[in-house]
Scaffold this active site. Structure first.
Site, short mmCIF file in Angstrom:
data_model
loop_
_atom_site.label_atom_id
_atom_site.label_comp_id
_atom_site.label_asym_id
_atom_site.label_seq_id
_atom_site.Cartn_x
_atom_site.Cartn_y
_atom_site.Cartn_z
CE LYS A 1 20.91 76.19 51.44
NZ LYS A 1 21.17 76.07 49.98
CB THR A 2 19.53 69.01 52.15
OG1 THR A 2 18.73 70.14 51.81
CG2 THR A 2 18.65 67.93 52.74
CG ASP A 42 15.75 73.88 53.02
OD1 ASP A 42 16.62 74.78 53.03
OD2 ASP A 42 15.54 73.17 52.03
CB THR A 80 18.67 81.19 49.41
OG1 THR A 80 17.39 81.71 49.78
CG2 THR A 80 18.51 79.77 48.91
NE ARG A 109 18.93 70.03 43.99
CZ ARG A 109 18.68 70.72 45.09
NH1 ARG A 109 18.54 72.04 45.01
NH2 ARG A 109 18.58 70.13 46.24
N1 LIG Z 1 29.96 68.74 48.39
C1 LIG Z 1 29.27 67.84 47.69
N2 LIG Z 1 29.86 66.71 47.27
C2 LIG Z 1 29.15 65.82 46.54
N3 LIG Z 1 27.86 65.95 46.19
C3 LIG Z 1 27.23 67.06 46.60
C4 LIG Z 1 27.90 68.04 47.37
N4 LIG Z 1 27.03 69.02 47.66
C5 LIG Z 1 25.86 68.69 47.08
N5 LIG Z 1 25.98 67.50 46.44
C6 LIG Z 1 24.93 66.82 45.68
O1 LIG Z 1 24.03 67.81 45.19
C7 LIG Z 1 22.68 67.46 45.47
C8 LIG Z 1 21.98 68.65 46.07
O2 LIG Z 1 22.48 68.91 47.36
P1 LIG Z 1 21.55 69.40 48.56
O3 LIG Z 1 20.16 68.86 48.41
O4 LIG Z 1 22.27 69.11 49.82
O5 LIG Z 1 21.55 70.95 48.28
P2 LIG Z 1 20.85 72.11 49.13
O6 LIG Z 1 21.85 73.21 49.27
O7 LIG Z 1 20.27 71.59 50.37
O8 LIG Z 1 19.70 72.58 48.18
P3 LIG Z 1 18.28 73.27 48.63
O9 LIG Z 1 18.65 74.60 49.15
O10 LIG Z 1 17.53 73.34 47.31
O11 LIG Z 1 17.64 72.37 49.62
C9 LIG Z 1 22.72 66.24 46.38
O12 LIG Z 1 22.15 65.15 45.73
C10 LIG Z 1 24.17 65.89 46.59
O13 LIG Z 1 24.41 64.58 46.12
#
Ligand SMILES: Nc1ncnc2c1ncn2[C@@H]1O[C@H](COP(=O)(O)OP(=O)(O)OP(=O)(O)O)[C@@H](O)[C@H]1O
Length: 357
Positions: free
Chosen positions: A77-78, A122, A171, A230
């Site tokens: 998401k981030t 977030d 979430t 992740r």
């Molecule tokens: N579709 C994707 N392709 C490649 N790498 C990804 C992808 N999605 C996530 N990642 C990798 O996974 C890691 C975590 O992603 P991210 O921080 O965006 O998750 P998030 O959903 O925002 O988590 P949170 O809810 O804990 O903030 C990042 O370092 C990213 O490199």
């Protein structure tokens, strides 16, 4: 970019297979994030729809609509919010619901945004009520009322805001009040990733980290990554350490399997806690049903840890069922531990009876 660090240490952050970012993840993730939609792996529908939304906004020379992203931690998401900003050629500000406790905190952020800026919020479901109400007006009319003074003498001073794009992440989309949900022009639900997609994530990250890995090595790590990029990236780093210390640095299926065995992450991505829950359920209580509190005492953990940290993945994997009479190990859980369930669990009629909700 501004980053308000509000990550709490939870029991989940202490696990190698926890989906919440720990300190090390935060330090390395920036380098591993895909930078545009073309680089973003999987989530085909979300990518296609978002691509249309952003292209249309660019063609109109307008600020993109507000976007709501829902899904489990670590699914990207981030990363997507940063991609939205990059695709729009806009700066991004990152904050989170728990960091905004007062409406004034939000007013300060909103009033300092530049035109077209992306505000990534977030855990938007954890914002305080007054801040949430201020956000309604900001999203709809690009305006906030700042309250000056207290009690009967308080006055509301209207403040114009530049157009901006709010990207909210949660979430639990179901926890958002409908008036807030309705103000997003585009809502996307992010799913867990397929093993083949995680293999691509692992190959991409290995490339960026300068780690040699073959196809079977990537498949082995992907199968243990619980559908979450992740976790895939974190397991890759631990396997890399092992390969460097114990072998020639090259990751194969065998190296990945042995390395993750050292860290007690099994072939299906279960760790010590997950297996302890299943083992207690099966070996002490004959597979259940057993109450959550009893199960928690049996594994020496808090009730919340079992319920919030271990159970969601076990339920998702079809290894544990929550029934009105208590927790039950499914036949797949017995098989996973190499055990044979008794006849009444194997037999269809007994099974239907146990899992009736
Ligand atoms: N579709 C994707 N392709 C490649 N790498 C990804 C992808 N999605 C996530 N990642 C990798 O996974 C890691 C975590 O992603 P991210 O921080 O965006 O998750 P998030 O959903 O925002 O988590 P949170 O809810 O804990 O903030 C990042 O370092 C990213 O490199």
């Amino acid at each position: 970019m501004n980053w308000d660090d509000t990550t709490d240490a939870t029991p989940d952050t202490e696990r190698l297979v926890g989906s919440v970012a720990d300190r090390e993840d935060q330090a390395v993730e920036a380098a591993l994030r895909p930078k545009d939609l073309g680089e973003f792996i999987g989530q085909e529908k979300v990518r296609e729809q978002l691509d249309l939304v952003l292209r249309a906004a660019r063609a109109r020379g307008a600020t993109a609509d507000h976007v709501l992203l829902s899904g489990a931690p670590g699914l990207g998401k981030t990363t997507l919010s940063m991609i939205i900003a990059a695709e729009m050629g806009a700066p991004i500000r990152i904050t989170s619901g728990p960091a905004i406790q007062h409406a004034g905190d939000l007013a300060a952020i909103l009033s300092s945004l530049q035109e077209g800026e992306v505000l990534f919020l977030d855990e938007i479901h954890r914002m305080s009520r007054p801040a949430e109400e201020m956000l309604y007006m900001a999203m709809e009319d690009y305006r906030v009322d700042v309250i000056v003074g207290k009690g009967p003498g308080a006055t509301a001073i209207p403040l114009e805001l530049p157009p901006f794009t709010l990207v909210g992440a949660t979430t639990r989309a179901g926890l958002l009040p409908p008036p807030l949900r309705d103000r997003f022009g585009f809502t996307a639900h992010m799913e867990f990733y397929e093993p083949a997609e995680l293999e691509r994530v692992i190959h991409r990250s290995a490339n960026l980290l300068d780690v040699e890995i073959d196809a079977q090595g990537a498949a082995e790590i992907a199968g243990r990554s619980r559908g979450t990029p992740r976790i895939a990236n974190r397991l890759l780093r631990r396997v890399r350490d092992y390969a460097q210390v114990k072998a020639d640095g090259h990751i194969t299926r065998d190296i990945a399997g042995v390395a993750l065995g050292v860290y007690e992450v099994d072939g299906r991505g279960l760790d010590r806690l997950d297996r302890a829950v299943l083992e207690a359920l099966i070996k002490l209580f004959g597979g259940g049903p057993v109450g959550l509190s009893t199960l928690a005492v049996a594994v020496g953990e808090e009730r919340e840890t079992v319920e919030e940290v271990a159970e969601p993945f076990l339920v998702r994997e079809g290894l544990l069922a929550r029934t009105p009479r208590g927790r039950v190990a499914t036949p797949a859980a017995w098989a996973h531990l190499g055990l044979t369930p008794p006849q009444q669990i194997r037999g269809t009629s007994g099974q239907q009876d146990l899992f009736r909700t």
